[in-house]
Write a protein that holds these residues in place. Sequence first.
Motif, PDB file in Angstrom:
ATOM      1  N   ASP A 198       0.756  -1.107   0.110  1.00  0.00           N
ATOM      2  CA  ASP A 198       0.097  -0.049   0.094  1.00  0.00           C
ATOM      3  C   ASP A 198       0.941   1.254  -0.122  1.00  0.00           C
ATOM      4  N   ASP A 199       1.100   1.880  -1.169  1.00  0.00           N
ATOM      5  CA  ASP A 199       1.703   3.176  -1.214  1.00  0.00           C
ATOM      6  C   ASP A 199       0.666   4.438  -1.440  1.00  0.00           C
ATOM      7  N   PHE A 200       1.260   5.528  -1.164  1.00  0.00           N
ATOM      8  CA  PHE A 200       0.312   6.873  -1.649  1.00  0.00           C
ATOM      9  C   PHE A 200       1.208   7.781  -2.044  1.00  0.00           C
ATOM     10  N   LYS A 201       0.538   8.662  -2.724  1.00  0.00           N
ATOM     11  CA  LYS A 201       1.394   9.780  -3.475  1.00  0.00           C
ATOM     12  C   LYS A 201       1.944  10.880  -2.828  1.00  0.00           C
ATOM     13  N   PRO A 202       2.612  11.660  -3.390  1.00  0.00           N
ATOM     14  CA  PRO A 202       3.348  12.834  -2.619  1.00  0.00           C
ATOM     15  C   PRO A 202       2.307  13.988  -2.403  1.00  0.00           C
ATOM     16  N   GLU A 203       2.663  14.941  -1.966  1.00  0.00           N
ATOM     17  CA  GLU A 203       1.983  16.076  -1.363  1.00  0.00           C
ATOM     18  C   GLU A 203       2.644  17.312  -2.150  1.00  0.00           C
ATOM     19  N   LYS A 204       1.789  18.044  -2.960  1.00  0.00           N
ATOM     20  CA  LYS A 204       2.155  19.176  -3.707  1.00  0.00           C
ATOM     21  C   LYS A 204       1.427  20.319  -3.355  1.00  0.00           C
ATOM     22  N   LEU A 205       2.286  21.416  -3.230  1.00  0.00           N
ATOM     23  CA  LEU A 205       1.565  22.745  -2.810  1.00  0.00           C
ATOM     24  C   LEU A 205       2.529  24.174  -3.487  1.00  0.00           C
ATOM     25  N   THR A 206       1.534  24.765  -4.169  1.00  0.00           N
ATOM     26  CA  THR A 206       2.132  26.187  -4.758  1.00  0.00           C
ATOM     27  C   THR A 206       1.813  27.385  -3.599  1.00  0.00           C
ATOM     28  N   SER A 207       2.410  27.953  -3.310  1.00  0.00           N
ATOM     29  CA  SER A 207       2.234  29.175  -2.462  1.00  0.00           C
ATOM     30  C   SER A 207       2.406  30.495  -3.169  1.00  0.00           C
ATOM     31  N   TYR A 208       1.500  31.600  -3.210  1.00  0.00           N
ATOM     32  CA  TYR A 208       1.659  33.042  -3.740  1.00  0.00           C
ATOM     33  C   TYR A 208       1.780  33.754  -2.211  1.00  0.00           C
ATOM     34  N   GLU A 209       2.610  34.730  -1.985  1.00  0.00           N
ATOM     35  CA  GLU A 209       2.408  35.681  -0.872  1.00  0.00           C
ATOM     36  C   GLU A 209       3.074  37.056  -1.171  1.00  0.00           C
TER      37      GLU A 209
END
Length: 587
Positions: free
Chosen positions: A556-567
Amino acid sequence: MSNVRSGSAIGLSALLSSTALAVLTSTPAMAQSGSSGSEIKLEEITVTAQRRVESLIDAPLSLEAINSDQLKDQGIARVEELQMAVPGLVMQYGQGGTLSPFLRGVGNALSGNYAENSVAVYVDDVPRPRLRGATDMPFVERIEVLKGPQGALYGRNATGGAINIITNQPNLEQLTGDARVSYGTSDLIDVAGYINVPLAPTVAFNVAASHRERDAMVDNKAINATNPLRLPSRPEGMSSGGYSSNKGSELADTDSVDAKIAFEPSDTVRLTLRGDYTKVNDTAASGWTQRDPATLAGLLSFLSGQVITADDLQLGKPQHSTYADQLPVHELEEYGTSLKAEFELDPVTITSITAYRDNKESASIDIDATAIPIAGFTADFKSKVFSQEVRAVSKLDGPLQFIAGATYFKDEVRDKTAGEIGLILAGVPFTRDEILAGAIPRISLPATEGNIDAKSWSVFGEASYQINDAWQLIGSGRYMEEKRDIWFPAQVNTGGIRVEGDRKEDQFTPALTLNYKLPMGGLIYARWAKGYKTGGLNNLLNPFALDVNGDPVGIDDFKPEKLTSYEVGYKAELLDQRLRFVSAVFH
């Protein structure tokens, strides 16, 4: 697998809290101004959030810095208490004492050993991939909380941000000491002490130690509560006893010690050797109560053929009482050591940090949190973490500055889990009265093991260019590769077959910042950054377990978490440096 929230916000209450914190808790610097008396200004706060020393106001990112005086004034002595001082930070306890930080809504609500935090935590530049009970932090110099993705400079799993805890470093010049004693409800006793001793002109030693104990805060009212299930093989060095006489939860007993010795053979070389040890015995970090009684009542009705409602169940009051038939226990022993070597050269400062951490832990908990023997489990956990970082920070005279470095990380996790279930789950019929009275025998399930090894390396860099007196451009990035291997030893649950699997991934996480210094003072900045948290492998789900279609689930594997931030943010010290104003708008 992770709880990720995105959106646009301007934190008005956060701004007011930040401003009040800076004005009310900073130690003011008193400067005589001729016959006009004394002039009161806010003390300047310096940070190392971007791997170089700079003023908090000049750092072009959303950052909270809390010094030792502020921590004392607010009574903050543990990592979980930081949420009382940092707007946007939430510290959440999971099962078995795992602490999960959330920043701007980004964090990890799971507490399995395969599920690392989405907010990176560092102590003296050493990564802590999991916070499992060792959260005391007596006598630290300061704490820096960076909001938004910080993977470019802080590495793996800094999707939501980073918490950098800087402890007191050995001082070569003077003998100093400090102590605290506090008493609270449930006979809470918290004692800590610190001393710094110069041993020679080039050698200094310091040590901080703490002891914390408290009686149970959650009363266990179950008549048939028993000592928790114990696995036949214990982690090396762990006890085999439990809290057989204790009927409560939220009991806490923690001892910790942190010692360092520093050696400065010259003005250009400093070596710091650090060691720490923590031991925890408690009855879980959160009062375990039944939060979904209607579903549990429906399950019991289905299994027994009787009519059982939520009102029939004996349920505890959250944070006050429970009816768990299996007493919770959490035992932990953790130690670590690190060597930090700093070399001041003409064009650059070279820093090398080598660290090793070892953790042994056992936790036991009643899943249903009722007096009815339905299910409970005990998990034994061991981990070994090795990390190495080397970085160079420039000290150039021109408009260009840079940071360059590389890291290596290795994590070995060993899990062993056993459980008990009531015979009602095995299809044995019981009367309604027997069920509600908890008169159901329990049987033990075979112990299962799951093991994960992770290896990761990365290279990172940052370049900043001062375009003119007002404008500055900063670009940074990190390239990483990581491999995880999972294996289940030959055991009953795998049919006597050893099962293996792996997961590989690589990623580049960039960040770009443009900032402008206003003519009247203050800083405006715009920042764009990518965040990345590696995927993983679930060592708590046996590969031979059956899914809803009756087939084995496999690895059982799970995918990565990705995030794009604008500040976009604005910082300034106003009213002749009597008011510090910090704000940010982010998406």
